[in-house]
Design a protein around this motif. Structure first.
Motif, PDB file in Angstrom:
ATOM      1  N   VAL A 120       0.846  -1.196   0.000  1.00  0.00           N
ATOM      2  CA  VAL A 120       0.000   0.000   0.000  1.00  0.00           C
ATOM      3  C   VAL A 120       0.880   1.243   0.000  1.00  0.00           C
ATOM      4  CG1 VAL A 120      -1.739   1.322   1.265  1.00  0.00           C
ATOM      5  CG2 VAL A 120      -1.867  -1.174   1.221  1.00  0.00           C
ATOM      6  N   PRO A 121       0.835   2.063  -1.047  1.00  0.00           N
ATOM      7  CA  PRO A 121       1.622   3.302  -1.046  1.00  0.00           C
ATOM      8  C   PRO A 121       1.013   4.337  -0.111  1.00  0.00           C
ATOM      9  CG  PRO A 121       0.271   3.188  -3.018  1.00  0.00           C
ATOM     10  CD  PRO A 121       0.092   1.875  -2.307  1.00  0.00           C
ATOM     11  N   ILE A 122       1.851   5.135   0.535  1.00  0.00           N
ATOM     12  CA  ILE A 122       1.362   6.261   1.327  1.00  0.00           C
ATOM     13  C   ILE A 122       0.658   7.218   0.362  1.00  0.00           C
ATOM     14  CG2 ILE A 122       2.030   8.294   2.661  1.00  0.00           C
ATOM     15  CD1 ILE A 122       2.317   5.881   4.339  1.00  0.00           C
ATOM     16  N   PRO A 123      -0.622   7.516   0.589  1.00  0.00           N
ATOM     17  CA  PRO A 123      -1.357   8.353  -0.371  1.00  0.00           C
ATOM     18  C   PRO A 123      -1.070   9.844  -0.212  1.00  0.00           C
ATOM     19  CG  PRO A 123      -2.800   7.709   1.435  1.00  0.00           C
ATOM     20  CD  PRO A 123      -1.491   7.007   1.677  1.00  0.00           C
ATOM     21  N   LEU A 124      -1.194  10.565  -1.303  1.00  0.00           N
ATOM     22  CA  LEU A 124      -1.163  12.030  -1.293  1.00  0.00           C
ATOM     23  C   LEU A 124      -2.594  12.547  -1.260  1.00  0.00           C
ATOM     24  CD1 LEU A 124       1.448  13.067  -4.031  1.00  0.00           C
ATOM     25  CD2 LEU A 124       1.717  13.263  -1.557  1.00  0.00           C
ATOM     26  N   HIS A 125      -2.773  13.740  -0.715  1.00  0.00           N
ATOM     27  CA  HIS A 125      -4.076  14.382  -0.829  1.00  0.00           C
ATOM     28  C   HIS A 125      -4.318  14.690  -2.312  1.00  0.00           C
ATOM     29  CE1 HIS A 125      -7.131  17.598  -0.461  1.00  0.00           C
ATOM     30  NE2 HIS A 125      -7.495  16.926   0.600  1.00  0.00           N
ATOM     31  N   ALA A 126      -5.558  14.623  -2.742  1.00  0.00           N
ATOM     32  CA  ALA A 126      -5.892  14.794  -4.164  1.00  0.00           C
ATOM     33  C   ALA A 126      -5.374  16.114  -4.724  1.00  0.00           C
ATOM     34  CB  ALA A 126      -7.407  14.703  -4.356  1.00  0.00           C
ATOM     35  N   SER A 127      -5.462  17.177  -3.941  1.00  0.00           N
ATOM     36  CA  SER A 127      -5.013  18.485  -4.425  1.00  0.00           C
ATOM     37  C   SER A 127      -3.506  18.518  -4.626  1.00  0.00           C
ATOM     38  CB  SER A 127      -5.441  19.588  -3.451  1.00  0.00           C
ATOM     39  OG  SER A 127      -4.863  19.386  -2.170  1.00  0.00           O
ATOM     40  N   ARG A 128      -2.769  17.870  -3.729  1.00  0.00           N
ATOM     41  CA  ARG A 128      -1.309  17.841  -3.862  1.00  0.00           C
ATOM     42  C   ARG A 128      -0.890  16.940  -5.014  1.00  0.00           C
ATOM     43  NH1 ARG A 128       1.212  17.889   1.631  1.00  0.00           N
ATOM     44  NH2 ARG A 128       0.775  20.098   1.338  1.00  0.00           N
ATOM     45  N   LYS A 129      -1.627  15.868  -5.219  1.00  0.00           N
ATOM     46  CA  LYS A 129      -1.310  14.978  -6.333  1.00  0.00           C
ATOM     47  C   LYS A 129      -1.524  15.690  -7.664  1.00  0.00           C
ATOM     48  CE  LYS A 129      -2.267  10.336  -8.112  1.00  0.00           C
ATOM     49  NZ  LYS A 129      -3.036   9.078  -7.916  1.00  0.00           N
ATOM     50  N   ARG A 130      -2.595  16.478  -7.765  1.00  0.00           N
ATOM     51  CA  ARG A 130      -2.832  17.240  -9.003  1.00  0.00           C
ATOM     52  C   ARG A 130      -1.709  18.235  -9.240  1.00  0.00           C
ATOM     53  NH1 ARG A 130      -8.243  17.236  -7.120  1.00  0.00           N
ATOM     54  NH2 ARG A 130      -7.942  19.303  -6.193  1.00  0.00           N
ATOM     55  N   LYS A 131      -1.250  18.889  -8.194  1.00  0.00           N
ATOM     56  CA  LYS A 131      -0.198  19.889  -8.332  1.00  0.00           C
ATOM     57  C   LYS A 131       1.137  19.263  -8.707  1.00  0.00           C
ATOM     58  CE  LYS A 131       2.088  23.643  -5.787  1.00  0.00           C
ATOM     59  NZ  LYS A 131       2.153  24.383  -4.487  1.00  0.00           N
ATOM     60  N   ARG A 132       1.458  18.125  -8.083  1.00  0.00           N
ATOM     61  CA  ARG A 132       2.743  17.467  -8.320  1.00  0.00           C
ATOM     62  C   ARG A 132       2.723  16.669  -9.613  1.00  0.00           C
ATOM     63  NH1 ARG A 132       4.876  14.382  -3.225  1.00  0.00           N
ATOM     64  NH2 ARG A 132       4.798  16.527  -2.464  1.00  0.00           N
ATOM     65  N   GLY A 133       1.548  16.169  -9.996  1.00  0.00           N
ATOM     66  CA  GLY A 133       1.427  15.395 -11.229  1.00  0.00           C
ATOM     67  C   GLY A 133       1.320  13.901 -11.008  1.00  0.00           C
ATOM     68  N   TYR A 134       1.819  13.422  -9.905  1.00  0.00           N
ATOM     69  CA  TYR A 134       1.750  11.994  -9.610  1.00  0.00           C
ATOM     70  C   TYR A 134       2.133  11.772  -8.151  1.00  0.00           C
ATOM     71  CZ  TYR A 134       6.819  10.986  -9.402  1.00  0.00           C
ATOM     72  OH  TYR A 134       8.142  10.914  -9.033  1.00  0.00           O
ATOM     73  N   ARG A 155      -6.457   1.689  -3.308  1.00  0.00           N
ATOM     74  CA  ARG A 155      -7.821   2.069  -2.943  1.00  0.00           C
ATOM     75  C   ARG A 155      -8.174   1.686  -1.498  1.00  0.00           C
ATOM     76  NH1 ARG A 155     -10.761   3.653  -7.309  1.00  0.00           N
ATOM     77  NH2 ARG A 155      -9.893   3.227  -9.364  1.00  0.00           N
ATOM     78  N   LEU A 156      -7.176   1.288  -0.764  1.00  0.00           N
ATOM     79  CA  LEU A 156      -7.424   0.917   0.631  1.00  0.00           C
ATOM     80  C   LEU A 156      -7.298   2.120   1.559  1.00  0.00           C
ATOM     81  CD1 LEU A 156      -7.881  -1.315   2.770  1.00  0.00           C
ATOM     82  CD2 LEU A 156      -5.388  -1.595   2.839  1.00  0.00           C
ATOM     83  N   LEU A 157      -6.239   2.900   1.377  1.00  0.00           N
ATOM     84  CA  LEU A 157      -5.936   4.010   2.272  1.00  0.00           C
ATOM     85  C   LEU A 157      -5.974   5.332   1.511  1.00  0.00           C
ATOM     86  CD1 LEU A 157      -4.934   4.643   5.219  1.00  0.00           C
ATOM     87  CD2 LEU A 157      -2.613   4.555   4.288  1.00  0.00           C
ATOM     88  N   TYR A 158      -6.653   6.325   2.083  1.00  0.00           N
ATOM     89  CA  TYR A 158      -6.779   7.649   1.465  1.00  0.00           C
ATOM     90  C   TYR A 158      -6.314   8.722   2.436  1.00  0.00           C
ATOM     91  CZ  TYR A 158      -9.579   5.653  -2.311  1.00  0.00           C
ATOM     92  OH  TYR A 158     -10.013   4.912  -3.393  1.00  0.00           O
ATOM     93  N   ARG A 159      -5.753   9.786   1.876  1.00  0.00           N
ATOM     94  CA  ARG A 159      -5.439  10.961   2.691  1.00  0.00           C
ATOM     95  C   ARG A 159      -6.611  11.927   2.538  1.00  0.00           C
ATOM     96  NH1 ARG A 159      -0.078  13.474   4.417  1.00  0.00           N
ATOM     97  NH2 ARG A 159       0.868  11.687   3.357  1.00  0.00           N
ATOM     98  N   ILE A 160      -7.341  12.147   3.625  1.00  0.00           N
ATOM     99  CA  ILE A 160      -8.580  12.924   3.569  1.00  0.00           C
ATOM    100  C   ILE A 160      -8.401  14.365   4.015  1.00  0.00           C
ATOM    101  CG2 ILE A 160     -10.046  10.909   3.840  1.00  0.00           C
ATOM    102  CD1 ILE A 160     -10.291  11.644   6.819  1.00  0.00           C
TER     103      ILE A 160
END
Length: 231
Positions: A120-134, A155-160
């Motif tokens: 399980v990869p440590i997730p990024l917040h959706a906004s940070r992922k969009r800014k960084r690109g991946y 899809r197991l762990l999310y940063r909320i």
């Protein structure tokens, strides 16, 4: 075409340290310049030890971690710092793939021995992922999973909650910053053993927060692996 094969075709494999074309990942010259952590490391967090006879590093002797154990490929010093900065903020996805393959090769025996069933990869917040690109952790994890033939679950762990960058905070602030930052969104068998994957381990606050969320929601044992660790 598999995405990792497509990446190799589009971008000829380069050493992530010196950027010279190198089909074997990290080139022989750079292997001599960086510190692989293969012995004399903390039995809890994987940090290089000051004294070979010690079992735990100074940090792990004074604080408890939620994860069972962490292992690291490299010491976070010298050219490794610049390489991981370029990987993380320069959209160098091929570096993440190379490091993931290196982690699978060196840490594979330990991963199999611990009985890991899911990466399980440590997730990024959706906004940070969009800014960084991946999310670099996801690409590292997918490369590891492919080499080790283990499932990678994104899809197991999310940063909320969007948190502040950890590098700007002290240890107490890091813990507070990550409080309730993660959420589990599906159920899995409590007997599974999860391997959390990230790029850098500094104090362990991120891994601890993610591990606590997984253990609290699922009851699973949680281990961790990173490219590089401070110390």
């Amino acid at each position: 075409m598999n995405i990792l094969k497509w990446l190799d075709y589009l971008y000829p494999p380069r050493c992530p340290v010196c950027e010279k074309i190198s089909a074997g990942g990290i080139c022989p010259e750079c292997r001599k310049k960086i510190q692989f952590i293969q012995k004399d490391y903390c039995m809890k967090c994987g940090k290089p030890l000051d004294h070979a006879q010690d079992e735990y590093c100074r940090d792990c002797r004074r604080r408890r971690h939620v994860f069972v154990r962490n292992r690291a490929l490299l010491s976070y010093r010298g050219p490794v710092k610049l390489s991981l900065y370029q990987m993380k903020y320069g959209n160098r996805r091929e570096y993440a793939v190379t490091y993931g393959r290196e982690m699978a090769k060196m840490l594979g025996p330990w991963i199999y021995h611990t009985g890991i069933t899911r990466i399980v990869p440590i997730p990024l917040h959706a906004s940070r992922k969009r800014k960084r690109g991946y999310n670099q952790a996801e690409w590292i994890a997918r490369a590891m999973g492919k080499e080790l033939k283990l499932p990678v679950d994104t899809r197991l762990l999310y940063r909320i909650r969007r948190t502040k960058p950890q590098k700007k905070l002290d240890d107490r602030q890091r813990k507070q910053n990550l409080k309730n930052a993660f959420e589990v969104r599906k159920k899995i068998d409590s007997r599974e053993r999860i391997l959390l994957v990230d790029d850098i381990y500094t104090t362990g606050s991120t891994v601890d927060a993610a591990a606590w969320c997984l253990q609290n929601a699922l009851g699973c044992q949680v281990y961790a692996a990173v490219i590089a660790i401070g110390g």
